[in-house]
Every structure is written in structure tokens, then in C-alpha cells.
Design an enzyme around this catalytic site. Structure first.
Site, PDB file in Angstrom:
ATOM      1  CE  LYS A 258      -3.992  -1.739   2.674  1.00 52.66           C
ATOM      2  NZ  LYS A 258      -5.052  -1.514   1.684  1.00 52.66           N
ATOM      3  NE  ARG A 332     -11.258  -9.401  -1.817  1.00 59.41           N
ATOM      4  CZ  ARG A 332     -11.560  -8.484  -2.733  1.00 59.41           C
ATOM      5  NH1 ARG A 332     -11.885  -8.843  -3.943  1.00 59.41           N
ATOM      6  NH2 ARG A 332     -11.546  -7.206  -2.423  1.00 59.41           N
TER       7      ARG A 332
HETATM    8  N1  BES Z   1      -8.149  -3.584   4.410  1.00 56.63           N
HETATM    9  C1  BES Z   1      -8.365  -3.231   3.079  1.00 56.63           C
HETATM   10  C2  BES Z   1      -9.669  -2.491   2.834  1.00 56.63           C
HETATM   11  C3  BES Z   1      -9.820  -1.127   3.410  1.00 56.63           C
HETATM   12  C4  BES Z   1      -8.989  -0.100   3.001  1.00 56.63           C
HETATM   13  C5  BES Z   1     -10.840  -0.871   4.280  1.00 56.63           C
HETATM   14  C6  BES Z   1      -9.165   1.146   3.514  1.00 56.63           C
HETATM   15  C7  BES Z   1     -11.038   0.375   4.764  1.00 56.63           C
HETATM   16  C8  BES Z   1     -10.193   1.399   4.391  1.00 56.63           C
HETATM   17  C9  BES Z   1      -8.392  -4.440   2.165  1.00 56.63           C
HETATM   18  O1  BES Z   1      -7.627  -5.516   2.565  1.00 56.63           O
HETATM   19  C10 BES Z   1      -7.876  -3.984   0.843  1.00 56.63           C
HETATM   20  O2  BES Z   1      -6.758  -3.605   0.776  1.00 56.63           O
HETATM   21  N2  BES Z   1      -8.744  -4.027  -0.173  1.00 56.63           N
HETATM   22  C11 BES Z   1      -8.408  -3.593  -1.462  1.00 56.63           C
HETATM   23  C12 BES Z   1      -8.922  -4.636  -2.417  1.00 56.63           C
HETATM   24  C13 BES Z   1      -8.403  -4.506  -3.815  1.00 56.63           C
HETATM   25  C14 BES Z   1      -6.913  -4.800  -3.861  1.00 56.63           C
HETATM   26  C15 BES Z   1      -9.160  -5.455  -4.675  1.00 56.63           C
HETATM   27  C16 BES Z   1      -9.067  -2.258  -1.732  1.00 56.63           C
HETATM   28  O3  BES Z   1     -10.211  -2.066  -1.280  1.00 56.63           O
HETATM   29  O4  BES Z   1      -8.455  -1.403  -2.340  1.00 56.63           O
HETATM   30 ZN    ZN Z   2      -5.585  -5.369   1.872  1.00 55.16          ZN
END
Ligand code: BES
Ligand code: ZN
Ligand code: ZN
Length: 481
Positions: A258, A332
Site C-alpha cells: 500500500k 477475503r
Molecule cells: N483492508 C483493506 C480495505 C480497506 C482499506 C478498508 C481502507 C477500509 C479502508 C483491504 O484488505 C484492501 O486492501 N482491499 C483492497 C482490495 C483490492 C486490492 C481489490 C481495496 O479495497 O483497495
Molecule cells: Zn488489503
């Protein structure tokens, strides 16, 4: 585990069966009464005051505007009464008393109202909560509070709820150095002890031996080892309620790392797990008539030489092979094994809570919580509970055509959709694949975080949807006889 830098073992203090310190069932002689006054009933309220007090209120130009406060003294000059201005149609929301509590001196107060005093009292306590575990003068329990005098009955009804919410806030706000997978395990085992529940965990290599390969893959790069936590409680013959919580104690994104801003608050990525622990505490304290099972895949999505990679194919517990399209879609993955395990027992109701997608935030903003289910009765029940307890929820669709986005040319599925749209729905459809009876399943995609200090909650972890869900469960299952 050596990656705790503060050396605090706070998890056992987090579990409490005591009522909140912001409430009291003992009557006080010097109690200060609080009146809730709207413009419409201002005159009527003034007529109940003695001449001197009415003059004081009028000469201060108190007009019962929203959140306007007037403090009134008795003949000896002692504070004896407080009036709070409210909008007529927002007399009993969770936030009604929130701002007021900040302007009151420490002391004991009593509410004079015909309105929903349970909701008001919950808001009273939650508004005064602070996360000060790490401050020099810390442990807010030592500072003086504005205490609300409530009846024994109200106390019985609301203390479980307040304690559950506060547990969630604390767990989410605690930094990962003190709230990694092993600490979550301690929290669950302490919770089990406090309520005579059974606790067990499947740790590290055992995950592989038993086929929980997604949980191991996501968590294996971290020093604090991955695990699947489980708690069981309640009469065996009662309807089975299974809760599953995303316990990603930190989400770096993995090798698909990230950016700085996106990683900053990822200690909160165990928010789903915190929600299941909080609601489990509520359910056990209130003795709901359920056989409760709580499952938390607890991992840290970290980076090292043995981290799982984009393109890796994992054989999940269910047997479905999953191609890792993006290591940041880890929630997931860990949930899929836990949901498949949960499904084997055919629970009466299966609910998961997860900080699953940024897309859910784009769709709904930070406060409105989306949930997914194929069951209209459950959806309607949840929506009406949400309205009853002022805890906002909105249903989103499990729109099947989008499931085609999860096709892979190399494995049975992949863990991310093909485009930038509808990400919360695609993620929910991924989870649905691992649930055997989707009609009995509800999925919550939460934020679990409050971005800045507000009247009702300081910046940090926040419980969302949980009071609505608890109210729904209360109505659906009732209490043990
Ligand atoms: N933990 C995150 C989702 C999240 C991010 C929740 C910021 C609340 C605030 C999750 O694991 C994630 O990184 N999801 C990605 C999925 C994508 C790579 C398909 C997202 O939502 O960008
Ligand atoms: Zn994530
Ligand atoms: Zn995540």
C-alpha cells in the site's frame, strides 16, 4: 513474541463484566437533573420552574436551540438543574446528549424525560469514553466523570451494549505492536474465561495440516504467527449463531504494498474481529438463547522473503483453488477458509464482519455501513433494528452478474475483480462462494474507524452496526430462560 515495543499486556484488562463507570444505580442526594427541551415545549418547561429560576433562564436568552445548554442553581447557589435544547424530531438519538456531557462538571446527573432513556444513556457513556491507555496520565478510569443515575433495569439492558462498544473501540485503537494475532488470541481466551466459554486455536503449521491454506498464506510472512481462533458458548440445543471476523492485525498490502497514506491506519484491519468479540461479549453478558460460535482468522499481512505473491495459487479449505491477483485483497482470502469451516455446521445464522474494501467507503462514505444478504426477512429485520437504535445500515446487492469478474484462467477463481467498479459487491460475491447456505448469511463491510474527534467518539476505533445487529439478535432469539 518479540515485536511488541511497548511491553504492555493490556488485553486482559479489556474484558470487563462491570457496568460502565459513567453510570450509577446508586441514588445521590445532590443529583443534578437534566431536562431535554425543544422550542415547542420551552414555555411549558419554563412554567415548571420557580420564579427566580425562570428569570435566570430567560435573562440568559435560553431558546432551546439544538445543543444549547443552560445551567441553573438552587437557592443555595448549587448547580441543581441543566436544560439541553434539542430539535423536536431528534430528541432521543444516540448523539443527543453527546455534546452536553463535555460541558458538564463531574457529578451525578439524572435525566427527566419520557423519551428512550436507554439510547440516551448509552450515548451518554460512549461520548465520555477516551482511549488514553498510552498517555502519561493515562487510564481515564482515574479522571472524574459526569455520572448518569439510571435504574437497575436500564443498567441491565445497556451495560452489555456499552461494554461491547468500548471493547471494540479499544481493540481497534490499540496499535499492532500490542494487538497482533497472538494478542487477539489472548483477548479471545480472556473473553472465554470471563463467560465460561470454550476457546481453542489452530496455530501456524497446524493451519496447513488442517487445510486452512489461505489463512497461512496471508499470515506466514509475519513474525507474529497466523492462527484461526475459535470460541464456543451457550446451550448446545439452542439455535447456532456463528460469527466470523476479519482479523488482519495489520495490512501492509503484502508485496502489492500500500502507499504511505493507505497504510497509515491499517492497524484497524482487525476491526471485523473486534466487532465479533464485542458482540460476543454482549451476547454472553445478556445470555441470549443461542449456541454461539466465534471464528477469527488472525494474521498480519506483512512482507518478507516468504510472503505470498501475486500469481500464487492457493488451495482453500473448501477445495476451490484461488489465484492471488493482488496480495492486498487478503481479507477475503482469510475469511474464505473461516466461512467454509463455519458452513460445515449449517448454522441457523452466519454473520461476518470485515474491513474488507475501500470500495464500500466510496459507495457509502465513512459512517453508513453496507451489508449484504440474499435473505429479505433478515435484511428487513436489520433495517428496522438499525432505525430503532440509531445505528445506520444500508443493504447492498449480491449482484450475481459481477461474479464473472472473479474468473481466472489458471485457477477456479481469483481474489479480485477485473475493473475498478463495484469492488464491495465483487468482494462480497467472492465470500459468498464459500458459504454453503447463503440464505442464512449476512456480510458487513465496515470502516470500524472514526477519522477525527467527534462528540460521540474520539479519533480511533469505532463500533459500527453492532448495536443494530445486537438488537436484531435480541428480537430473533430472545434470552435464555
Ligand atoms: N483492508 C483493506 C480495505 C480497506 C482499506 C478498508 C481502507 C477500509 C479502508 C483491504 O484488505 C484492501 O486492501 N482491499 C483492497 C482490495 C483490492 C486490492 C481489490 C481495496 O479495497 O483497495
Ligand atoms: Zn488489503
Ligand atoms: Zn485488509
Amino acid at each position: 513474541m518479540s515485536n511488541s515495543t511497548t511491553n504492555r499486556s493490556i488485553s486482559s484488562e479489556y474484558i470487563t463484566k462491570d457496568p460502565s463507570r459513567f453510570l450509577s444505580t446508586t441514588e445521590s442526594e445532590s443529583v443534578i437533573v437534566i431536562h431535554i427541551v425543544s422550542k415547542e415545549n420551552l414555555q411549558q418547561w419554563l412554567s415548571t420552574l420557580n420564579k427566580q429560576q425562570a428569570l435566570w433562564v430567560e435573562s440568559n436568552h435560553f431558546q432551546a436551540n439544538k445543543d444549547e445548554v443552560i445551567k441553573v442553581a438552587d437557592a443555595d447557589g448549587k448547580l441543581c438543574m441543566v436544560a439541553l435544547g434539542v430539535n423536536k424530531n431528534a430528541v432521543s438519538g444516540i448523539k443527543t446528549l453527546a455534546k452536553l456531557t463535555k460541558s458538564l462538571p463531574a457529578g451525578q446527573y439524572k435525566l427527566v424525560t419520557d423519551e428512550n432513556s436507554e439510547l440516551l444513556s448509552i450515548g451518554w457513556a460512549l461520548a465520555q469514553y477516551q482511549f488514553d491507555e498510552y498517555l502519561d496520565n493515562g487510564k481515564g478510569s482515574q479522571s472524574k466523570a459526569a455520572v448518569l443515575e439510571i435504574s437497575e433495569t436500564t443498567q441491565q439492558e445497556i451495560s452489555a451494549i456499552i461494554n461491547g462498544v468500548i471493547l471494540i473501540r479499544k481493540l481497534v485503537s490499540t496499535p499492532t505492536c500490542d494487538m497482533g494475532p497472538s494478542h487477539l488470541s489472548d483477548v479471545m481466551s480472556n473473553l472465554a474465561n470471563a463467560f465460561n466459554a470454550d476457546f481453542k486455536e489452530i496455530l501456524d503449521e497446524e493451519l496447513l495440516e488442517q487445510g486452512f491454506n489461505t489463512i497461512h498464506a496471508v499470515g506466514r510472512a509475519a513474525e507474529n504467527r497466523p492462527r484461526l481462533l475459535e470460541l464456543n458458548w451457550g446451550p448446545k440445543e439452542a439455535p447456532k449463531l456463528t460469527l466470523v471476523g476479519k482479523g488482519v492485525c495489520f495490512d501492509t498490502g503484502g508485496l502489492d504494498i500500500k502507499p504511505t497514506s493507505g497504510m497509515r491506519i491499517m492497524k484497524k484491519d482487525m476491526g471485523g474481529a473486534a466487532h465479533t468479540l464485542g458482540i460476543a461479549q454482549m451476547i454472553m453478558a445478556a445470555k441470549l438463547n443461542v449456541r454461539l460460535r466465534l471464528l477469527i482468522p488472525a494474521v498480519e499481512n506483512n512482507i518478507s522473503a516468504n510472503a505470498f505473491r501475486p500469481g500464487d495459487i492457493i488451495t482453500s479449505y473448501k477445495g476451490t483453488t484461488v489465484e492471488v491477483d493482488n496480495t492486498d485483497a487478503e481479507g477475503r482470502l482469510v475469511l474464505s477458509d473461516a466461512l467454509a469451516l463455519a458452513s460445515e455446521e449449517h448454522p441457523d445464522l452466519l454473520i461476518d464482519f470485515a474491513t474488507l474494501t475501500g470500495a464500500a467507503r466510496v459507495a457509502m462514505g465513512l459512517e453508513m455501513v453496507p451489508f449484504f444478504t440474499d435473505n429479505d426477512d433478515i435484511a428487513n429485520g436489520l433495517m428496522s433494528s438499525a432505525a430503532d437504535v440509531d445505528d445506520p445500515l444500508w443493504r447492498m446487492p449480491l449482484f450475481e452478474p459481477y461474479a464473472s469478474q472473479l474468473k481466472s484462467n489458471f485457477a477456479d477463481m481469483r481474489n479480485m475483480g477485473s475493473g475498478p467498479y463495484g469492488g464491495a459487491i465483487v468482494a462480497a460475491l467472492f465470500l459468498k462462494h464459500f458459504v454453503t447456505e447463503p440464505k442464512n448469511w449476512v456480510h458487513f463491510d465496515l470502516f470500524a474507524w472514526n477519522s477525527s474527534n467527534t462528540d460521540i467518539c474520539p479519533e480511533g476505533g469505532e463500533a459500527m452496526a453492532i448495536r443494530a445487529v445486537f438488537s436484531y439478535l435480541n428480537q430473533r432469539y430472545g434470552k435464555q430462560l
